[in-house]
Design a protein around this motif. Structure first.
Motif, PDB file in Angstrom:
ATOM      1  N   LEU A 137      -7.179   6.075   8.116  1.00 44.47           N
ATOM      2  CA  LEU A 137      -5.827   5.667   7.754  1.00 44.47           C
ATOM      3  C   LEU A 137      -5.906   4.355   6.986  1.00 44.47           C
ATOM      4  O   LEU A 137      -6.630   3.448   7.381  1.00 44.47           O
ATOM      5  CB  LEU A 137      -4.954   5.492   9.000  1.00 44.47           C
ATOM      6  CG  LEU A 137      -4.656   6.751   9.790  1.00 44.47           C
ATOM      7  CD1 LEU A 137      -3.846   6.417  11.036  1.00 44.47           C
ATOM      8  CD2 LEU A 137      -3.920   7.766   8.939  1.00 44.47           C
ATOM      9  N   LEU A 138      -5.174   4.289   5.891  1.00 45.28           N
ATOM     10  CA  LEU A 138      -5.184   3.095   5.052  1.00 45.28           C
ATOM     11  C   LEU A 138      -3.863   2.347   5.174  1.00 45.28           C
ATOM     12  O   LEU A 138      -2.800   2.949   5.331  1.00 45.28           O
ATOM     13  CB  LEU A 138      -5.399   3.469   3.583  1.00 45.28           C
ATOM     14  CG  LEU A 138      -6.696   4.162   3.214  1.00 45.28           C
ATOM     15  CD1 LEU A 138      -6.736   4.411   1.715  1.00 45.28           C
ATOM     16  CD2 LEU A 138      -7.893   3.364   3.659  1.00 45.28           C
ATOM     17  N   SER A 139      -3.950   1.036   5.043  1.00 42.98           N
ATOM     18  CA  SER A 139      -2.754   0.199   5.019  1.00 42.98           C
ATOM     19  C   SER A 139      -2.005   0.433   3.709  1.00 42.98           C
ATOM     20  O   SER A 139      -2.525   1.029   2.756  1.00 42.98           O
ATOM     21  CB  SER A 139      -3.149  -1.272   5.115  1.00 42.98           C
ATOM     22  OG  SER A 139      -3.844  -1.659   3.929  1.00 42.98           O
ATOM     23  N   LEU A 140      -0.790  -0.068   3.661  1.00 44.38           N
ATOM     24  CA  LEU A 140       0.020   0.009   2.445  1.00 44.38           C
ATOM     25  C   LEU A 140      -0.735  -0.597   1.265  1.00 44.38           C
ATOM     26  O   LEU A 140      -0.813   0.008   0.188  1.00 44.38           O
ATOM     27  CB  LEU A 140       1.350  -0.717   2.669  1.00 44.38           C
ATOM     28  CG  LEU A 140       2.260  -0.873   1.466  1.00 44.38           C
ATOM     29  CD1 LEU A 140       2.769   0.484   1.004  1.00 44.38           C
ATOM     30  CD2 LEU A 140       3.415  -1.791   1.792  1.00 44.38           C
ATOM     31  N   ASN A 141      -1.317  -1.777   1.453  1.00 48.78           N
ATOM     32  CA  ASN A 141      -2.055  -2.442   0.367  1.00 48.78           C
ATOM     33  C   ASN A 141      -3.202  -1.585  -0.141  1.00 48.78           C
ATOM     34  O   ASN A 141      -3.370  -1.408  -1.349  1.00 48.78           O
ATOM     35  CB  ASN A 141      -2.616  -3.785   0.839  1.00 48.78           C
ATOM     36  CG  ASN A 141      -1.557  -4.831   0.999  1.00 48.78           C
ATOM     37  OD1 ASN A 141      -0.475  -4.726   0.441  1.00 48.78           O
ATOM     38  ND2 ASN A 141      -1.861  -5.847   1.782  1.00 48.78           N
ATOM     39  N   ARG A 142      -4.009  -1.088   0.781  1.00 46.12           N
ATOM     40  CA  ARG A 142      -5.196  -0.314   0.376  1.00 46.12           C
ATOM     41  C   ARG A 142      -4.815   1.008  -0.272  1.00 46.12           C
ATOM     42  O   ARG A 142      -5.444   1.430  -1.243  1.00 46.12           O
ATOM     43  CB  ARG A 142      -6.110  -0.096   1.573  1.00 46.12           C
ATOM     44  CG  ARG A 142      -6.796  -1.399   1.993  1.00 46.12           C
ATOM     45  CD  ARG A 142      -7.768  -1.214   3.123  1.00 46.12           C
ATOM     46  NE  ARG A 142      -8.871  -0.360   2.705  1.00 46.12           N
ATOM     47  CZ  ARG A 142      -9.660   0.298   3.560  1.00 46.12           C
ATOM     48  NH1 ARG A 142      -9.489   0.197   4.857  1.00 46.12           N
ATOM     49  NH2 ARG A 142     -10.643   1.037   3.107  1.00 46.12           N
ATOM     50  N   MET A 143      -3.768   1.674   0.236  1.00 45.85           N
ATOM     51  CA  MET A 143      -3.357   2.943  -0.363  1.00 45.85           C
ATOM     52  C   MET A 143      -2.812   2.719  -1.759  1.00 45.85           C
ATOM     53  O   MET A 143      -3.134   3.469  -2.684  1.00 45.85           O
ATOM     54  CB  MET A 143      -2.318   3.627   0.532  1.00 45.85           C
ATOM     55  CG  MET A 143      -2.019   5.058   0.158  1.00 45.85           C
ATOM     56  SD  MET A 143      -3.379   6.174   0.538  1.00 45.85           S
ATOM     57  CE  MET A 143      -3.703   6.875  -1.065  1.00 45.85           C
ATOM     58  N   GLY A 191      -3.578   2.955  -7.610  1.00 49.42           N
ATOM     59  CA  GLY A 191      -3.284   2.179  -8.807  1.00 49.42           C
ATOM     60  C   GLY A 191      -1.794   1.977  -9.027  1.00 49.42           C
ATOM     61  O   GLY A 191      -1.329   1.937 -10.167  1.00 49.42           O
ATOM     62  N   VAL A 192      -1.045   1.891  -7.928  1.00 47.66           N
ATOM     63  CA  VAL A 192       0.401   1.665  -8.008  1.00 47.66           C
ATOM     64  C   VAL A 192       0.734   0.371  -7.276  1.00 47.66           C
ATOM     65  O   VAL A 192      -0.105  -0.189  -6.573  1.00 47.66           O
ATOM     66  CB  VAL A 192       1.190   2.856  -7.401  1.00 47.66           C
ATOM     67  CG1 VAL A 192       0.904   4.132  -8.172  1.00 47.66           C
ATOM     68  CG2 VAL A 192       0.876   3.033  -5.914  1.00 47.66           C
ATOM     69  N   LEU A 233       2.990   0.300   7.631  1.00 46.18           N
ATOM     70  CA  LEU A 233       2.923   1.678   7.173  1.00 46.18           C
ATOM     71  C   LEU A 233       1.451   2.020   6.997  1.00 46.18           C
ATOM     72  O   LEU A 233       0.698   1.262   6.378  1.00 46.18           O
ATOM     73  CB  LEU A 233       3.638   1.845   5.828  1.00 46.18           C
ATOM     74  CG  LEU A 233       5.150   1.965   5.866  1.00 46.18           C
ATOM     75  CD1 LEU A 233       5.705   1.960   4.447  1.00 46.18           C
ATOM     76  CD2 LEU A 233       5.580   3.217   6.587  1.00 46.18           C
ATOM     77  N   LEU A 234       1.053   3.169   7.534  1.00 48.71           N
ATOM     78  CA  LEU A 234      -0.316   3.646   7.390  1.00 48.71           C
ATOM     79  C   LEU A 234      -0.294   4.993   6.679  1.00 48.71           C
ATOM     80  O   LEU A 234       0.651   5.772   6.828  1.00 48.71           O
ATOM     81  CB  LEU A 234      -0.986   3.778   8.756  1.00 48.71           C
ATOM     82  CG  LEU A 234      -1.084   2.486   9.565  1.00 48.71           C
ATOM     83  CD1 LEU A 234      -1.632   2.784  10.957  1.00 48.71           C
ATOM     84  CD2 LEU A 234      -1.939   1.457   8.852  1.00 48.71           C
ATOM     85  N   PHE A 235      -1.364   5.260   5.931  1.00 47.67           N
ATOM     86  CA  PHE A 235      -1.420   6.452   5.105  1.00 47.67           C
ATOM     87  C   PHE A 235      -2.752   7.170   5.269  1.00 47.67           C
ATOM     88  O   PHE A 235      -3.803   6.534   5.299  1.00 47.67           O
ATOM     89  CB  PHE A 235      -1.264   6.083   3.619  1.00 47.67           C
ATOM     90  CG  PHE A 235       0.025   5.389   3.318  1.00 47.67           C
ATOM     91  CD1 PHE A 235       1.134   6.114   2.929  1.00 47.67           C
ATOM     92  CD2 PHE A 235       0.138   4.013   3.425  1.00 47.67           C
ATOM     93  CE1 PHE A 235       2.338   5.468   2.649  1.00 47.67           C
ATOM     94  CE2 PHE A 235       1.325   3.362   3.146  1.00 47.67           C
ATOM     95  CZ  PHE A 235       2.433   4.092   2.751  1.00 47.67           C
ATOM     96  N   ASN A 236      -2.694   8.501   5.322  1.00 50.95           N
ATOM     97  CA  ASN A 236      -3.880   9.337   5.258  1.00 50.95           C
ATOM     98  C   ASN A 236      -4.075   9.654   3.775  1.00 50.95           C
ATOM     99  O   ASN A 236      -3.255  10.370   3.180  1.00 50.95           O
ATOM    100  CB  ASN A 236      -3.655  10.618   6.065  1.00 50.95           C
ATOM    101  CG  ASN A 236      -4.801  11.597   5.954  1.00 50.95           C
ATOM    102  OD1 ASN A 236      -5.391  11.753   4.901  1.00 50.95           O
ATOM    103  ND2 ASN A 236      -5.097  12.253   7.046  1.00 50.95           N
ATOM    104  N   PRO A 237      -5.126   9.138   3.142  1.00 47.95           N
ATOM    105  CA  PRO A 237      -5.287   9.308   1.695  1.00 47.95           C
ATOM    106  C   PRO A 237      -5.272  10.765   1.242  1.00 47.95           C
ATOM    107  O   PRO A 237      -4.640  11.089   0.235  1.00 47.95           O
ATOM    108  CB  PRO A 237      -6.648   8.667   1.393  1.00 47.95           C
ATOM    109  CG  PRO A 237      -6.892   7.739   2.530  1.00 47.95           C
ATOM    110  CD  PRO A 237      -6.191   8.336   3.713  1.00 47.95           C
TER     111      PRO A 237
END
Length: 71
Positions: free
Chosen positions: A4-10, A15-16, A39-43
């Motif tokens: 899971l990636l943080s908002l910053n890393r995602m 590239g947004v 917010l966490l994201f599954n890439p």
């Protein structure tokens, strides 16, 4: 288990901007997990959702689903 990636890393990976990523997550256009204030994201899930939107496949946002008439 998927990373899971943080908002910053995602946002960086795509590239947004952070604002764009947060907006899409809050609208339900990309899947995310609210963990307290973060917010966490599954890439893989995010890329799948964005790819489906780009090709107009069956991926539907929460707002789009609410617009579908129910019998």
């Amino acid at each position: 288990m998927s990373e899971l990636l943080s908002l910053n890393r995602m946002a960086r990976r795509l590239g947004v901007t952070r604002a764009w990523m947060r907006d899409y997550a809050e609208k339900g256009d990309v899947p995310s997990l609210q963990a307290g204030p973060r917010l966490l994201f599954n890439p893989a899930a995010v890329i799948e959702a964005l790819s489906a939107k780009a090709t107009n496949t069956s991926y539907r946002t929460q707002s789009e689903e609410s617009e579908v008439p129910r019998d």
